[in-house]
Design a protein around this motif. Sequence first.
Motif, PDB file in Angstrom:
ATOM      1  N   ARG A 342     -39.723   2.533  -0.409  1.00  0.00           N
ATOM      2  CA  ARG A 342     -38.796   2.580   0.726  1.00  0.00           C
ATOM      3  C   ARG A 342     -37.640   3.539   0.476  1.00  0.00           C
ATOM      4  NH1 ARG A 342     -37.421  -3.588   2.218  1.00  0.00           N
ATOM      5  NH2 ARG A 342     -36.014  -2.470   3.627  1.00  0.00           N
ATOM      6  N   GLY A 343     -37.702   4.277  -0.646  1.00  0.00           N
ATOM      7  CA  GLY A 343     -36.681   5.281  -0.938  1.00  0.00           C
ATOM      8  C   GLY A 343     -35.438   4.738  -1.597  1.00  0.00           C
ATOM      9  N   ARG A 344     -35.474   3.514  -2.107  1.00  0.00           N
ATOM     10  CA  ARG A 344     -34.300   2.898  -2.728  1.00  0.00           C
ATOM     11  C   ARG A 344     -34.284   3.171  -4.232  1.00  0.00           C
ATOM     12  NH1 ARG A 344     -35.312  -3.094  -0.475  1.00  0.00           N
ATOM     13  NH2 ARG A 344     -37.337  -2.498  -1.360  1.00  0.00           N
ATOM     14  N   SER A 345     -33.069   3.271  -4.784  1.00  0.00           N
ATOM     15  CA  SER A 345     -32.903   3.567  -6.208  1.00  0.00           C
ATOM     16  C   SER A 345     -31.813   2.688  -6.804  1.00  0.00           C
ATOM     17  CB  SER A 345     -32.518   5.036  -6.394  1.00  0.00           C
ATOM     18  OG  SER A 345     -32.063   5.292  -7.716  1.00  0.00           O
ATOM     19  N   LEU A 346     -31.998   2.304  -8.067  1.00  0.00           N
ATOM     20  CA  LEU A 346     -30.962   1.532  -8.769  1.00  0.00           C
ATOM     21  C   LEU A 346     -29.763   2.384  -9.129  1.00  0.00           C
ATOM     22  CD1 LEU A 346     -33.061  -0.756 -11.157  1.00  0.00           C
ATOM     23  CD2 LEU A 346     -32.150  -1.274  -8.876  1.00  0.00           C
ATOM     24  N   TYR A 347     -29.818   3.683  -8.886  1.00  0.00           N
ATOM     25  CA  TYR A 347     -28.671   4.571  -9.110  1.00  0.00           C
ATOM     26  C   TYR A 347     -27.751   4.643  -7.892  1.00  0.00           C
ATOM     27  CZ  TYR A 347     -30.566   6.552 -13.477  1.00  0.00           C
ATOM     28  OH  TYR A 347     -31.017   6.739 -14.758  1.00  0.00           O
ATOM     29  N   GLU A 348     -28.164   4.081  -6.776  1.00  0.00           N
ATOM     30  CA  GLU A 348     -27.337   4.172  -5.568  1.00  0.00           C
ATOM     31  C   GLU A 348     -26.054   3.358  -5.729  1.00  0.00           C
ATOM     32  OE1 GLU A 348     -29.271   4.043  -1.644  1.00  0.00           O
ATOM     33  OE2 GLU A 348     -31.166   3.866  -2.753  1.00  0.00           O
ATOM     34  N   ASP A 350     -22.408   1.618  -4.325  1.00  0.00           N
ATOM     35  CA  ASP A 350     -21.862   0.918  -3.170  1.00  0.00           C
ATOM     36  C   ASP A 350     -20.405   1.354  -2.944  1.00  0.00           C
ATOM     37  OD1 ASP A 350     -22.060  -1.672  -1.288  1.00  0.00           O
ATOM     38  OD2 ASP A 350     -20.114  -1.674  -2.289  1.00  0.00           O
ATOM     39  N   LEU A 351     -19.518   1.008  -3.887  1.00  0.00           N
ATOM     40  CA  LEU A 351     -18.120   1.456  -3.920  1.00  0.00           C
ATOM     41  C   LEU A 351     -17.236   0.840  -2.841  1.00  0.00           C
ATOM     42  CD1 LEU A 351     -18.636   5.248  -4.694  1.00  0.00           C
ATOM     43  CD2 LEU A 351     -18.269   3.365  -6.299  1.00  0.00           C
ATOM     44  N   ASN A 352     -17.726  -0.147  -2.122  1.00  0.00           N
ATOM     45  CA  ASN A 352     -16.903  -0.864  -1.156  1.00  0.00           C
ATOM     46  C   ASN A 352     -16.479  -2.233  -1.689  1.00  0.00           C
ATOM     47  OD1 ASN A 352     -16.859   0.973   1.196  1.00  0.00           O
ATOM     48  ND2 ASN A 352     -19.081   0.704   1.092  1.00  0.00           N
ATOM     49  N   ARG A 353     -17.452  -2.999  -2.183  1.00  0.00           N
ATOM     50  CA  ARG A 353     -17.142  -4.308  -2.755  1.00  0.00           C
ATOM     51  C   ARG A 353     -17.594  -4.428  -4.201  1.00  0.00           C
ATOM     52  NH1 ARG A 353     -21.809  -7.832  -1.764  1.00  0.00           N
ATOM     53  NH2 ARG A 353     -23.467  -6.587  -0.796  1.00  0.00           N
ATOM     54  N   ARG A 354     -18.411  -3.486  -4.663  1.00  0.00           N
ATOM     55  CA  ARG A 354     -18.900  -3.493  -6.038  1.00  0.00           C
ATOM     56  C   ARG A 354     -19.341  -2.072  -6.391  1.00  0.00           C
ATOM     57  NH1 ARG A 354     -24.099  -7.198  -4.360  1.00  0.00           N
ATOM     58  NH2 ARG A 354     -25.352  -5.545  -3.367  1.00  0.00           N
ATOM     59  N   LEU A 355     -19.742  -1.875  -7.647  1.00  0.00           N
ATOM     60  CA  LEU A 355     -20.121  -0.538  -8.086  1.00  0.00           C
ATOM     61  C   LEU A 355     -21.462  -0.103  -7.503  1.00  0.00           C
ATOM     62  CD1 LEU A 355     -19.638   1.950  -9.866  1.00  0.00           C
ATOM     63  CD2 LEU A 355     -20.708   0.698 -11.766  1.00  0.00           C
ATOM     64  N   MET A 356     -22.517  -0.931  -7.683  1.00  0.00           N
ATOM     65  CA  MET A 356     -23.877  -0.532  -7.335  1.00  0.00           C
ATOM     66  C   MET A 356     -24.331  -1.179  -6.023  1.00  0.00           C
ATOM     67  SD  MET A 356     -24.146   1.340  -9.996  1.00  0.00           S
ATOM     68  CE  MET A 356     -25.743   2.040  -9.579  1.00  0.00           C
ATOM     69  N   LYS A 357     -25.099  -0.428  -5.246  1.00  0.00           N
ATOM     70  CA  LYS A 357     -25.662  -0.973  -4.006  1.00  0.00           C
ATOM     71  C   LYS A 357     -26.654  -2.075  -4.323  1.00  0.00           C
ATOM     72  CE  LYS A 357     -27.944   0.446   0.284  1.00  0.00           C
ATOM     73  NZ  LYS A 357     -28.461   1.614   1.072  1.00  0.00           N
ATOM     74  N   TYR A 358     -27.482  -1.846  -5.341  1.00  0.00           N
ATOM     75  CA  TYR A 358     -28.437  -2.846  -5.805  1.00  0.00           C
ATOM     76  C   TYR A 358     -28.047  -3.201  -7.241  1.00  0.00           C
ATOM     77  CZ  TYR A 358     -30.819  -0.680  -1.869  1.00  0.00           C
ATOM     78  OH  TYR A 358     -31.119  -0.166  -0.624  1.00  0.00           O
ATOM     79  N   PRO A 359     -27.402  -4.356  -7.436  1.00  0.00           N
ATOM     80  CA  PRO A 359     -26.762  -4.641  -8.732  1.00  0.00           C
ATOM     81  C   PRO A 359     -27.727  -4.976  -9.862  1.00  0.00           C
ATOM     82  CG  PRO A 359     -26.462  -6.475  -7.220  1.00  0.00           C
ATOM     83  CD  PRO A 359     -27.092  -5.373  -6.429  1.00  0.00           C
ATOM     84  N   CYS A 360     -28.367  -3.935 -10.349  1.00  0.00           N
ATOM     85  CA  CYS A 360     -29.183  -4.004 -11.559  1.00  0.00           C
ATOM     86  C   CYS A 360     -28.980  -2.682 -12.274  1.00  0.00           C
ATOM     87  CB  CYS A 360     -30.656  -4.219 -11.237  1.00  0.00           C
ATOM     88  SG  CYS A 360     -31.738  -4.227 -12.694  1.00  0.00           S
ATOM     89  N   SER A 361     -28.626  -2.708 -13.540  1.00  0.00           N
ATOM     90  CA  SER A 361     -28.239  -1.495 -14.243  1.00  0.00           C
ATOM     91  C   SER A 361     -29.376  -0.477 -14.303  1.00  0.00           C
ATOM     92  CB  SER A 361     -27.798  -1.826 -15.666  1.00  0.00           C
ATOM     93  OG  SER A 361     -27.437  -0.640 -16.363  1.00  0.00           O
ATOM     94  N   TYR A 362     -29.028   0.766 -14.006  1.00  0.00           N
ATOM     95  CA  TYR A 362     -29.977   1.878 -14.122  1.00  0.00           C
ATOM     96  C   TYR A 362     -30.417   2.099 -15.562  1.00  0.00           C
ATOM     97  CZ  TYR A 362     -25.496   3.974 -15.328  1.00  0.00           C
ATOM     98  OH  TYR A 362     -24.266   4.217 -15.904  1.00  0.00           O
TER      99      TYR A 362
END
Length: 429
Positions: A342-348, A350-362
Amino acid sequence: MLLAVGLCLFVLGSVWAPVDAQRAGTFKGSSDDPAIRYSTTALNNAVIDVNKRLQDGSVQLTFEGRSGFLRSALEALRIPVDSQLLVFSRTSLQGKRISEQNPRALFFNDRVALGWVRGGDVLEVAAHDESAGVVFYTLEQRADASNGPPQFKRAFECLGCHDSGNTLGVPGLLMFSTTRPEPSQFSGIPRHIDHGDPLRQRFGSWFVTGSAGSAQHRGNEAAALDARTNRELVSVEGLFDADGYPALSSDIVAHLVLTHQAGMTNLLTRAGWEARAADPSLHPLLTPDPGMEGRIVMMMSGIASEVVDYLLFIDEAKLTDRVRGGSGFAERFSTSGPRDRRGRSLYELDLNRRLMKYPCSYLIYSPAFDALPPLAKSPIYKRMWEVLSGQEQAPQYRSALSLADRQSIVEILRDTKKDLPRYFQNVTR
């Protein structure tokens, strides 16, 4: 006043200054353990690869003015310039050359970090090795340093600072926020930080460009900014002579990413070292007692919980306002890494409420994670599944990870992580 012994890639505490130990457990064994052999084991990291290419002539370093080998070293190690961070704390071996008018520049990717001081004797490099943990190197900043091609040389002196309670008892990375020194002090007092610390405690003695919105932090406490009512910076232009610096940024997003990465790197090293030191098969002279296997399993289960909590950002300090950089780091970083169908990456980010969009370390994709012994990797994956599948019902996991978060992480891992256990194919709830 004595400075801490050793070359230091990140901001380091002086011998007279107290520092906070990291909250996680520490490795109590020896780096000379026959299962570890930190000083003699075969290495596999980005610097080893560059040294080979320097030797065969496929890569060359060019000495350029006040930058020295900086630019070509960054290119050879594939470290982007937009990762530049600027620190003016004097707590390092080259501290006499560091000031608000001559800040130290740090650059990093997800495998290696490099430190540069204008006018310094060496470039300082820390590489996350496949099995040895963080390995330190220096490169002489002299155009005529040798008759042959320049080489990064291993630097054991760095362990004087980079092997401590703040690195979990293994050779690792350090991130500090340092108080502003009094007029009579050479340097301020450092405090170790990780991604669990709120912004208000971070960035002391660093320049920080970009915006944290209404959130406050301790960056930019410099004399050149004392007259301003607002210390927020778009650029460091005009604050010091920028000759030799490849960028005018010290991006707040890069700060946040490196802070997470330092803690995750140290935890992965500790988990690997603990597993190897505990494995009876790697200690042929050891006579195991009947209860040893059970104790090892319990120990590694506890370590796995520490790793997974950090890996899944369970204790991350939440952002209270929108964070934005300006160097291009965030945009480039978010396009990195493998993507699922679906084009999603653990590197994406967020920066609004947390660091990562998908909270699992790259760093789950790092060679160091892949090389973890089964004694470490198996309980880590087991614990990850307990949390991501909803089997773990503790409130902190429910509040940190929504059902959508957990489902997205599992789906991304299914498509991008080759050694994922089969039980990750089950449905999360």
